[in-house]
Motif scaffolding. Structure first.
Motif, short mmCIF file in Angstrom:
data_model
loop_
_atom_site.label_atom_id
_atom_site.label_comp_id
_atom_site.label_asym_id
_atom_site.label_seq_id
_atom_site.Cartn_x
_atom_site.Cartn_y
_atom_site.Cartn_z
N PRO A 92 86.38 75.27 50.12
CA PRO A 92 85.39 75.32 51.20
C PRO A 92 86.05 75.00 52.54
O PRO A 92 86.73 73.98 52.66
CB PRO A 92 84.36 74.26 50.79
N LYS A 136 77.78 87.62 56.68
CA LYS A 136 78.69 88.19 55.69
C LYS A 136 79.46 89.39 56.27
O LYS A 136 80.65 89.57 55.99
CB LYS A 136 77.91 88.61 54.44
N THR A 182 82.28 84.55 50.88
CA THR A 182 81.15 83.85 51.49
C THR A 182 80.12 83.43 50.45
O THR A 182 79.26 82.60 50.74
CB THR A 182 80.45 84.74 52.51
N ILE A 185 74.76 83.86 49.27
CA ILE A 185 73.86 83.34 50.31
C ILE A 185 72.43 83.86 50.10
O ILE A 185 71.79 84.35 51.03
CB ILE A 185 74.35 83.67 51.73
N GLN A 235 73.74 76.03 55.08
CA GLN A 235 74.94 75.36 54.58
C GLN A 235 76.17 76.26 54.69
O GLN A 235 77.26 75.80 55.05
CB GLN A 235 74.74 74.94 53.12
N SER A 236 76.01 77.55 54.39
CA SER A 236 77.13 78.48 54.49
C SER A 236 77.64 78.60 55.91
O SER A 236 78.84 78.78 56.15
CB SER A 236 76.71 79.85 53.97
N SER A 237 76.74 78.50 56.88
CA SER A 237 77.11 78.67 58.28
C SER A 237 77.95 77.53 58.82
O SER A 237 78.54 77.64 59.91
CB SER A 237 75.85 78.84 59.14
N GLN A 296 80.07 75.45 54.08
CA GLN A 296 79.81 74.77 52.81
C GLN A 296 79.15 75.75 51.84
O GLN A 296 79.42 76.94 51.89
CB GLN A 296 78.94 73.53 53.04
N ASN A 297 78.32 75.27 50.94
CA ASN A 297 77.67 76.09 49.92
C ASN A 297 78.73 76.80 49.08
O ASN A 297 79.59 76.13 48.51
CB ASN A 297 76.69 77.07 50.58
N GLU A 298 78.72 78.14 49.04
CA GLU A 298 79.68 78.88 48.21
C GLU A 298 80.82 79.49 49.02
O GLU A 298 81.61 80.26 48.47
CB GLU A 298 78.95 79.98 47.44
N VAL A 299 80.93 79.17 50.29
CA VAL A 299 82.01 79.73 51.11
C VAL A 299 83.35 79.15 50.65
O VAL A 299 83.50 77.95 50.50
CB VAL A 299 81.79 79.42 52.60
#
Length: 500
Positions: free
Chosen positions: A219, A298, A328, A331, A345-347, A350-353
Motif C-alpha cells: 500500500p 482508476k 488499485t 474499489i 480509503q483508496s484515494s 489504502q484499501n486495496e491499492v
C-alpha cells in the motif's frame, strides 16, 4: 522352429522394435531438451569452455569469469558482493539463473544467434571467443548511496527498496532491494555448497532473494495522492481551487471516519488543492476521490502504469527482470455497485491499492518529464568480446502519456511545495529544484506502518532523476527517513553526472 522358440523370437523382435522407436523418439523429440538440461554434465563442461562475458557498470565489471584449474574452466564472480545482487541475479552450475544473468544469458554465454559469426570463426581458429559484454545504465554512486542508506537507515527498518530513474530516458540509475545477498557462494562449482547456500537464503528471515524493488507490491499511502491530484487537475480543478477538507470525514455507507495524521493538518472546512497535497490532507483527498468517482481514479492510475501486466526491465521491450503489476483494486462492492467508503480509503493510498517501488519512481518521473512516462530499462549496450562490435544500443521509448504538459507542470509545482513547505523537507538539495510526496501506509492490525517517498530533482527546468524509497514497517519517522534517503540518492546522481 517349435512354438516356444517362435514366441521368444517374436518377443525379442517386439523389444528391439520398442528400443528402436525409443531411440528415435529421444533423438527426434527429446534430444534438444536433454542437451540443454543443466543436469547434463557434458553440456555443463562445454558451457564453461567459453569465458562468459562481463556485466559492467561505469566501465567496471560487476560480474566476470576467471579461469580455474578444475573441470569447469571458468568461475563466475561478483566483485561487489551484495551491492548489485538483485539486478545481476546469479549464474549457478545447477540452480536456475536469475536477473540480468538470466535475461542476457544468450549474449553472455556466447550462444546468441547474433554471435554465430564469432562461433564460426572459432571453428577455423580453434579459439574459444568469450561471450558478449552487457553494459548497464546504473550510476555507481547512486547505487552505492541507495544500498548503504537502506542498510544503515535510522529507523531500524529491516526491509525496503529504492529505485532511481532518468525521467528523460527511463534509464535505471539505481535499483536496490534490502536485505540483499552475496551471489558468489551461489555460483560456486561445489554444487552441494551452492545448494546449501541457496536453501539458507530461501529460508532466511525477510526474504533476501526477493527483489523488492520490482516484485513487492505494498500500500503506497499518501504517495498515491499525486495520482488523485492528477485526476482532479484533468477535470478542471486547479492548484488554487478550494476543496472540502476538515478534521474528519465519514464516507457515505461507512461508519469509519477518516482523520488526518495530526489535528493541525487542514482543520479548515476547505483548503486549496495545493495546500491539501503539501500538508498531506487525508480528509481532503478522501472527499476529492469520492467526488471524482472510482472510474476516474482508476483511469488516471492506469495512465501512470497501474495494471500493466507485461512490464519488464532489462533491454527495451525485450525481456529482463519481471515487474509485478501495481493495482488499485476493484474499489466497489462485491455486487459491482459503488462503494464510497472503499473509494475514500483508496484515494489516500489504502484499501486495496498496491504499488511497487519501481512504479512509484515511474510516477515521479512522468511528472518531472512533462507528463511523458518513458519505458524503464537497465541494459544500455551489448558489446562483443572484442569490444568493437555493438550488438545492441538502447534507444529511448515513450511508454505512455500519463498527463498533459499543463497538468504535469501543476503537479511539479505542488510537489515542490511539499518539499519546500510540507512533509518532504528532508529531500531538499541546495541549488536544485526538488519535488516529492511522502506516504505513511497502514497494512496490518498492530504492525508498524510503511514509510514512502516519491520525488524528483531538476535543474533549470530539466529533470535529472526520479526516485522512490520505501522502508517497510518503519513506523513513526519512516516516511521522513525515506525522504532523507531519497535526497541522498538524488545527490549521488548529481555527483555522478558532474552536476548536470
Amino acid at each position: 522352429m517349435n512354438a516356444p522358440l517362435r514366441r521368444v523370437g517374436v518377443v525379442i523382435m517386439v523389444l528391439f522394435g520398442l528400443l528402436f522407436a525409443n531411440l528415435n523418439y529421444v533423438q527426434a523429440y527429446k534430444g534438444s531438451e536433454y542437451s540443454a538440461s543443466p543436469y547434463n554434465g557434458r553440456v555443463q563442461v562445454a558451457e564453461y569452455e567459453r569465458q562468459r562475458g562481463n556485466i559492467e557498470v561505469g566501465g567496471k565489471a560487476i560480474a566476470s569469469s576467471r579461469a580455474t584449474d578444475g573441470h569447469l574452466k571458468y568461475l563466475r564472480t561478483y566483485p561487489s558482493g551484495p551491492l548489485y545482487a538483485h539486478v545481476l541475479g546469479y549464474k549457478p552450475v545447477n540452480l536456475g539463473q536469475t536477473g540480468i544473468e538470466a535475461s542476457e544469458d544468450a549474449f553472455l554465454s556466447g550462444s546468441s544467434d547474433q554471435l554465430f559469426g564469432d562461433r564460426l570463426l572459432d571453428m577455423f581458429t580453434g579459439d574459444q571467443t568469450a561471450g558478449a559484454n552487457v553494459l548497464l545504465t546504473l550510476s555507481p554512486k547512486a547505487q552505492a548511496a541507495a544500498y548503504n542508506q537502506l542498510r544503515e537507515n535510522n529507523v531500524g527498518s529491516s526491509r525496503g527498496a529504492a529505485v532511481a530513474l532518468d525521467p528523460r530516458t527511463g534509464a535505471v540509475q539505481a535499483m536496490v532491494s534490502f536485505p540483499s545477498f552475496d551471489p558468489n557462494p551461489l555460483a560456486d562449482h561445489n554444487t552441494r555448497a551452492a545448494q546449501a547456500e541457496y536453501d539458507k537464503l530461501l529460508g532466511a528471515r525477510n526474504s533476501p532473494l526477493s527483489n523488492r524493488a520490482t516484485a513487492e507490491v505494498l500500500p503506497p499511502g499518501s504517495t498515491f495522492k499525486v495520482v488523485v491530484a492528477a485526476a482532479a487537475l484533468e477535470e478542471g480543478i486547479t492548484p488554487d481551487t478550494r476543496i472540502p477538507a476538515g478534521p474528519s470525514y465519514t464516507a457515505p455507507t461507512s461508519g469509519t471516519p477518516i482523520t488526518n495524521a495530526h489535528p493541525s493538518i487542514c482543520p479548515q472546512s476547505q483548503v486549496t488543492l495545493n495546500s491539501a497535497l503539501t500538508q498531506s490532507c487525508n480528509t481532503g483527498f478522501a472527499r476529492l476521490g469520492v467526488e471524482l468517482g472510482a472510474d476516474k481514479v482508476k483511469e488516471t492510475a492506469a495512465k501512470f502504469g497501474f495494471g500493466q501486466e507485461d512490464l519488464t526491465v532489462g533491454r527495451l521491450g525485450d525481456g529482463g527482470l519481471p515487474v509485478a503489476p501495481s493495482r488499485t483494486g476493484d474499489i466497489q462492492n462485491p455486487d459491482g455497485s459503488a462503494d464510497p467508503a472503499a473509494l475514500a480509503q483508496s484515494s489516500i493510498g489504502q484499501n486495496e491499492v498496491r504499488m511497487t517501488p519501481l512504479e512509484g519512481a515511474m510516477i515521479a518521473a512522468a511528472v518531472a518529464n512533462g507528463g511523458s512516462q518513458m519505458r524503464p530499462y537497465l541494459v544500455d549496450q551489448i558489446l562483443g568480446s572484442d569490444r568493437t562490435t555493438s550488438y545492441y544500443q538502447a534507444k529511448d521509448q515513450e511508454l505512455r502519456r500519463s498527463v498533459s504538459p499543463a497538468v504535469a507542470s501543476d503537479l511539479q509545482e505542488m510537489m515542490v511545495s511539499v518539499v519546500q513547505n510540507g512533509t518532504g523537507t528532508n529531500a531538499r538539495i541546495s541549488g536544485y529544484t526538488v519535488g516529492g510526496k511522502t506516504g505513511t501506509a497502514e497494512h496490518a492490525a498492530g504492525a508498524k506502518e510503511h514509510g514512502w517517498f516519491i520525488g524528483f530533482v531538476m535543474k533549470d527546468g530539466k529533470p535529472i532523476s526520479a526516485v522512490c524509497v520505501v522502508l517497510e514497517e518503519s513506523g513513526d519517522g519512516g516516511s521522513g527517513e525515506a525522504t532523507r534517503i531519497a535526497g541522498q540518492i538524488m545527490r549521488a546522481v548529481i555527483n555522478d553526472s558532474g552536476g548536470r
